[in-house]
Design a protein around this motif. Structure first.
Motif, PDB file in Angstrom:
ATOM      1  N   ALA A  26     -10.060  63.287 -18.038  1.00 47.18           N
ATOM      2  CA  ALA A  26      -8.730  63.735 -17.642  1.00 47.18           C
ATOM      3  C   ALA A  26      -7.887  63.963 -18.887  1.00 47.18           C
ATOM      4  O   ALA A  26      -7.931  63.170 -19.832  1.00 47.18           O
ATOM      5  N   VAL A  27      -7.147  65.057 -18.888  1.00 48.35           N
ATOM      6  CA  VAL A  27      -6.232  65.367 -19.988  1.00 48.35           C
ATOM      7  C   VAL A  27      -4.878  65.681 -19.377  1.00 48.35           C
ATOM      8  O   VAL A  27      -4.773  66.539 -18.491  1.00 48.35           O
ATOM      9  N   GLU A  28      -3.853  64.980 -19.825  1.00 45.89           N
ATOM     10  CA  GLU A  28      -2.514  65.250 -19.325  1.00 45.89           C
ATOM     11  C   GLU A  28      -1.600  65.674 -20.469  1.00 45.89           C
ATOM     12  O   GLU A  28      -1.761  65.234 -21.608  1.00 45.89           O
ATOM     13  N   VAL A  29      -0.657  66.556 -20.136  1.00 50.70           N
ATOM     14  CA  VAL A  29       0.385  66.952 -21.075  1.00 50.70           C
ATOM     15  C   VAL A  29       1.707  66.448 -20.509  1.00 50.70           C
ATOM     16  O   VAL A  29       2.090  66.816 -19.390  1.00 50.70           O
ATOM     17  N   VAL A  30       2.387  65.603 -21.266  1.00 48.12           N
ATOM     18  CA  VAL A  30       3.658  65.033 -20.830  1.00 48.12           C
ATOM     19  C   VAL A  30       4.790  65.908 -21.365  1.00 48.12           C
ATOM     20  O   VAL A  30       4.918  66.110 -22.573  1.00 48.12           O
ATOM     21  N   ILE A  31       5.604  66.431 -20.450  1.00 44.25           N
ATOM     22  CA  ILE A  31       6.709  67.314 -20.830  1.00 44.25           C
ATOM     23  C   ILE A  31       8.017  66.543 -20.668  1.00 44.25           C
ATOM     24  O   ILE A  31       8.411  66.200 -19.545  1.00 44.25           O
ATOM     25  N   PRO A  32       8.708  66.250 -21.761  1.00 43.21           N
ATOM     26  CA  PRO A  32       9.975  65.508 -21.667  1.00 43.21           C
ATOM     27  C   PRO A  32      11.010  66.263 -20.838  1.00 43.21           C
ATOM     28  O   PRO A  32      11.020  67.499 -20.786  1.00 43.21           O
ATOM     29  N   GLY A  33      11.876  65.517 -20.199  1.00 40.18           N
ATOM     30  CA  GLY A  33      12.855  66.106 -19.291  1.00 40.18           C
ATOM     31  C   GLY A  33      13.849  67.033 -19.941  1.00 40.18           C
ATOM     32  O   GLY A  33      14.442  67.891 -19.272  1.00 40.18           O
ATOM     33  N   GLU A  34      14.078  66.905 -21.264  1.00 38.97           N
ATOM     34  CA  GLU A  34      15.066  67.740 -21.945  1.00 38.97           C
ATOM     35  C   GLU A  34      14.531  69.115 -22.333  1.00 38.97           C
ATOM     36  O   GLU A  34      15.285  69.959 -22.819  1.00 38.97           O
ATOM     37  N   VAL A  35      13.233  69.343 -22.139  1.00 35.67           N
ATOM     38  CA  VAL A  35      12.641  70.635 -22.498  1.00 35.67           C
ATOM     39  C   VAL A  35      13.156  71.717 -21.556  1.00 35.67           C
ATOM     40  O   VAL A  35      13.195  71.539 -20.334  1.00 35.67           O
ATOM     41  N   MET A  36      13.547  72.847 -22.128  1.00 37.54           N
ATOM     42  CA  MET A  36      14.053  73.972 -21.350  1.00 37.54           C
ATOM     43  C   MET A  36      12.896  74.905 -20.982  1.00 37.54           C
ATOM     44  O   MET A  36      12.074  75.254 -21.835  1.00 37.54           O
ATOM     45  N   VAL A  37      12.835  75.290 -19.704  1.00 36.38           N
ATOM     46  CA  VAL A  37      11.803  76.218 -19.251  1.00 36.38           C
ATOM     47  C   VAL A  37      12.466  77.358 -18.478  1.00 36.38           C
ATOM     48  O   VAL A  37      13.510  77.166 -17.843  1.00 36.38           O
ATOM     49  N   PRO A  38      11.870  78.565 -18.520  1.00 31.39           N
ATOM     50  CA  PRO A  38      12.416  79.679 -17.738  1.00 31.39           C
ATOM     51  C   PRO A  38      12.354  79.361 -16.247  1.00 31.39           C
ATOM     52  O   PRO A  38      11.343  78.856 -15.753  1.00 31.39           O
ATOM     53  N   LEU A  39      13.416  79.632 -15.542  1.00 27.38           N
ATOM     54  CA  LEU A  39      13.493  79.362 -14.112  1.00 27.38           C
ATOM     55  C   LEU A  39      13.097  80.621 -13.351  1.00 27.38           C
ATOM     56  O   LEU A  39      13.825  81.619 -13.353  1.00 27.38           O
ATOM     57  N   VAL A  40      11.919  80.583 -12.732  1.00 24.18           N
ATOM     58  CA  VAL A  40      11.415  81.749 -12.009  1.00 24.18           C
ATOM     59  C   VAL A  40      12.383  82.137 -10.897  1.00 24.18           C
ATOM     60  O   VAL A  40      12.899  81.285 -10.170  1.00 24.18           O
ATOM     61  N   GLY A  41      12.635  83.428 -10.793  1.00 31.74           N
ATOM     62  CA  GLY A  41      13.563  83.922  -9.775  1.00 31.74           C
ATOM     63  C   GLY A  41      14.974  84.097 -10.285  1.00 31.74           C
ATOM     64  O   GLY A  41      15.849  84.572  -9.560  1.00 31.74           O
ATOM     65  N   THR A  42      15.206  83.695 -11.532  1.00 30.00           N
ATOM     66  CA  THR A  42      16.523  83.856 -12.155  1.00 30.00           C
ATOM     67  C   THR A  42      16.317  84.400 -13.563  1.00 30.00           C
ATOM     68  O   THR A  42      15.195  84.554 -14.033  1.00 30.00           O
ATOM     69  N   GLN A  43      17.391  84.657 -14.235  1.00 31.76           N
ATOM     70  CA  GLN A  43      17.318  85.097 -15.624  1.00 31.76           C
ATOM     71  C   GLN A  43      17.603  83.949 -16.592  1.00 31.76           C
ATOM     72  O   GLN A  43      17.714  84.165 -17.794  1.00 31.76           O
ATOM     73  N   GLY A  44      17.724  82.742 -16.050  1.00 33.33           N
ATOM     74  CA  GLY A  44      18.123  81.627 -16.886  1.00 33.33           C
ATOM     75  C   GLY A  44      17.023  80.619 -17.144  1.00 33.33           C
ATOM     76  O   GLY A  44      15.856  80.820 -16.802  1.00 33.33           O
ATOM     77  N   GLU A  45      17.413  79.521 -17.776  1.00 28.36           N
ATOM     78  CA  GLU A  45      16.515  78.413 -18.073  1.00 28.36           C
ATOM     79  C   GLU A  45      17.083  77.138 -17.465  1.00 28.36           C
ATOM     80  O   GLU A  45      18.270  77.055 -17.142  1.00 28.36           O
ATOM     81  N   LEU A  46      16.221  76.146 -17.342  1.00 30.53           N
ATOM     82  CA  LEU A  46      16.635  74.875 -16.769  1.00 30.53           C
ATOM     83  C   LEU A  46      15.824  73.762 -17.414  1.00 30.53           C
ATOM     84  O   LEU A  46      14.680  73.979 -17.834  1.00 30.53           O
ATOM     85  N   LYS A  47      16.419  72.580 -17.490  1.00 29.17           N
ATOM     86  CA  LYS A  47      15.670  71.440 -18.008  1.00 29.17           C
ATOM     87  C   LYS A  47      14.543  71.072 -17.048  1.00 29.17           C
ATOM     88  O   LYS A  47      14.688  71.168 -15.832  1.00 29.17           O
ATOM     89  N   VAL A  48      13.436  70.635 -17.625  1.00 28.83           N
ATOM     90  CA  VAL A  48      12.275  70.255 -16.825  1.00 28.83           C
ATOM     91  C   VAL A  48      12.642  69.221 -15.765  1.00 28.83           C
ATOM     92  O   VAL A  48      12.211  69.304 -14.611  1.00 28.83           O
ATOM     93  N   LYS A  49      13.460  68.247 -16.132  1.00 23.07           N
ATOM     94  CA  LYS A  49      13.788  67.175 -15.191  1.00 23.07           C
ATOM     95  C   LYS A  49      14.680  67.642 -14.042  1.00 23.07           C
ATOM     96  O   LYS A  49      14.878  66.902 -13.071  1.00 23.07           O
ATOM     97  N   SER A  50      15.208  68.861 -14.143  1.00 24.32           N
ATOM     98  CA  SER A  50      16.081  69.387 -13.087  1.00 24.32           C
ATOM     99  C   SER A  50      15.377  70.382 -12.172  1.00 24.32           C
ATOM    100  O   SER A  50      15.972  70.849 -11.196  1.00 24.32           O
ATOM    101  N   LEU A  51      14.119  70.719 -12.476  1.00 19.90           N
ATOM    102  CA  LEU A  51      13.411  71.731 -11.693  1.00 19.90           C
ATOM    103  C   LEU A  51      13.286  71.338 -10.226  1.00 19.90           C
ATOM    104  O   LEU A  51      13.532  72.142  -9.329  1.00 19.90           O
ATOM    105  N   TRP A  52      12.881  70.093  -9.984  1.00 17.24           N
ATOM    106  CA  TRP A  52      12.654  69.664  -8.604  1.00 17.24           C
ATOM    107  C   TRP A  52      13.953  69.688  -7.801  1.00 17.24           C
ATOM    108  O   TRP A  52      13.983  70.177  -6.668  1.00 17.24           O
TER     109      TRP A  52
END
Length: 298
Positions: free
Chosen positions: A71-97
């Motif tokens: 098993a290999v896991e990648v831990v993504i910290p909550g402060e990382v910004m990712v593109p928010l699909v369906g919008t033109q913006g970004e959001l913190k990983v911890k806010s996606l859900w």
């Protein structure tokens, strides 16, 4: 008063036979279902089954290969910004859900956004740090429940030395503090894709060594590159990326007799591509991306 003890015994016997017959029928149905589910994922045990585990302050993207017992896991910290699909913006990983909950589709929002950002296909999205408990086997977005069952079983049986936990290299990240005091971490996407390439590659797809062409007929720039990365992350070899006139539909593939391969199975199950006859140029398989694909990921 006359009592008919024989009749009571006969009734008890009939009930017993009914119970035995019911148990037998249920056993046959369960066995048949398991065989059917395993058949639906004929290559499932020889690949990394990838799950996004959403926790309060980070997301763990975990790949489990039950055959390799790794098993290999990648831990993504909550402060990382990712593109928010369906919008033109970004959001913190911890806010996606939470954002997905406000839209009524948290699993889909997490999965699509992470797939677009990481360049990998994700099988399931599970919520909470208890995601790998048996009670959660049937949750998420898995197509085949056999895969989900095998993943949980394999995860619980792995030793610590068979599990690897990785974090995105600091050389790929940059941090800034916003005027309101919020910390945001950006990740170089090209560097991330290069770092992750092969991390969860399927041994079965690697062994086939099929070459792929990816044609962007979605009308949206960058979609073919995303599909290219997904194919490479799964273990495929991409020899051509090109564009074509815009076409409707999600995606389809053209091949020359490789319909029984695990690579084709992956295209159908994970990418949602259908088969289409046509003329290929160069590679073993041509993958064409339509407008519906762009609507999912832009």
């Amino acid at each position: 008063m006359r009592r008919d003890y024989g009749r009571g015994k006969s009734n008890s016997g009939r009930i017993g036979w009914w119970l035995m017959a019911t148990v037998l029928i249920l056993s046959i149905l369960v066995f048949g279902w398991l065989v059917f589910e395993k058949g639906r994922s004929k290559w499932g045990e020889n690949r990394f089954y990838i799950t996004a585990v959403v926790e309060d302050e980070w997301i763990r993207v975990v790949g489990v290969n039950s055959m390799m017992k790794r098993a290999v896991e990648v831990v993504i910290p909550g402060e990382v910004m990712v593109p928010l699909v369906g919008t033109q913006g970004e959001l913190k990983v911890k806010s996606l859900w939470r954002f997905g909950e406000s839209e009524g589709r948290p699993e889909e929002m997490v999965r699509r956004s992470l797939e677009s950002w990481m360049g990998v296909k994700i099988d399931a999205v599970w919520r909470g740090d208890a995601a790998f408990e048996w009670s959660r086997v049937w949750s998420g977005m898995a197509e085949s429940k056999w895969d989900s069952f095998s993943t949980v079983k394999a995860w619980n049986e792995l030793r610590d030395d068979q599990r690897e936990s990785l974090r995105i290299p600091s050389r790929l990240t940059s941090m800034k503090v916003t005027p309101d005091g919020q910390t945001e971490v950006s990740v170089d996407k090209g560097g991330l894709w290069a770092w992750m390439e092969g991390l969860w590659a399927s041994p079965a797809i690697l062994a086939e060594s099929l070459s792929f062409e990816v044609i962007n007929a979605s009308g949206e720039p960058g979609m073919a590159r995303l599909v290219e990365q997904m194919i490479k992350s799964a273990g495929g070899v991409v020899v051509l990326v090109d564009t074509a006139e815009v076409e409707d539909g999600l995606c389809w593939y053209e091949s020359g007799g490789e319909s029984e391969s695990v690579s084709i199975d992956w295209l159908e199950r994970q990418m949602g591509c259908g088969e289409r006859t046509g003329n290929r140029v160069g590679g073993d398989v041509r993958v064409v991306i339509g407008k519906e694909w762009a609507e999912r990921y832009r």
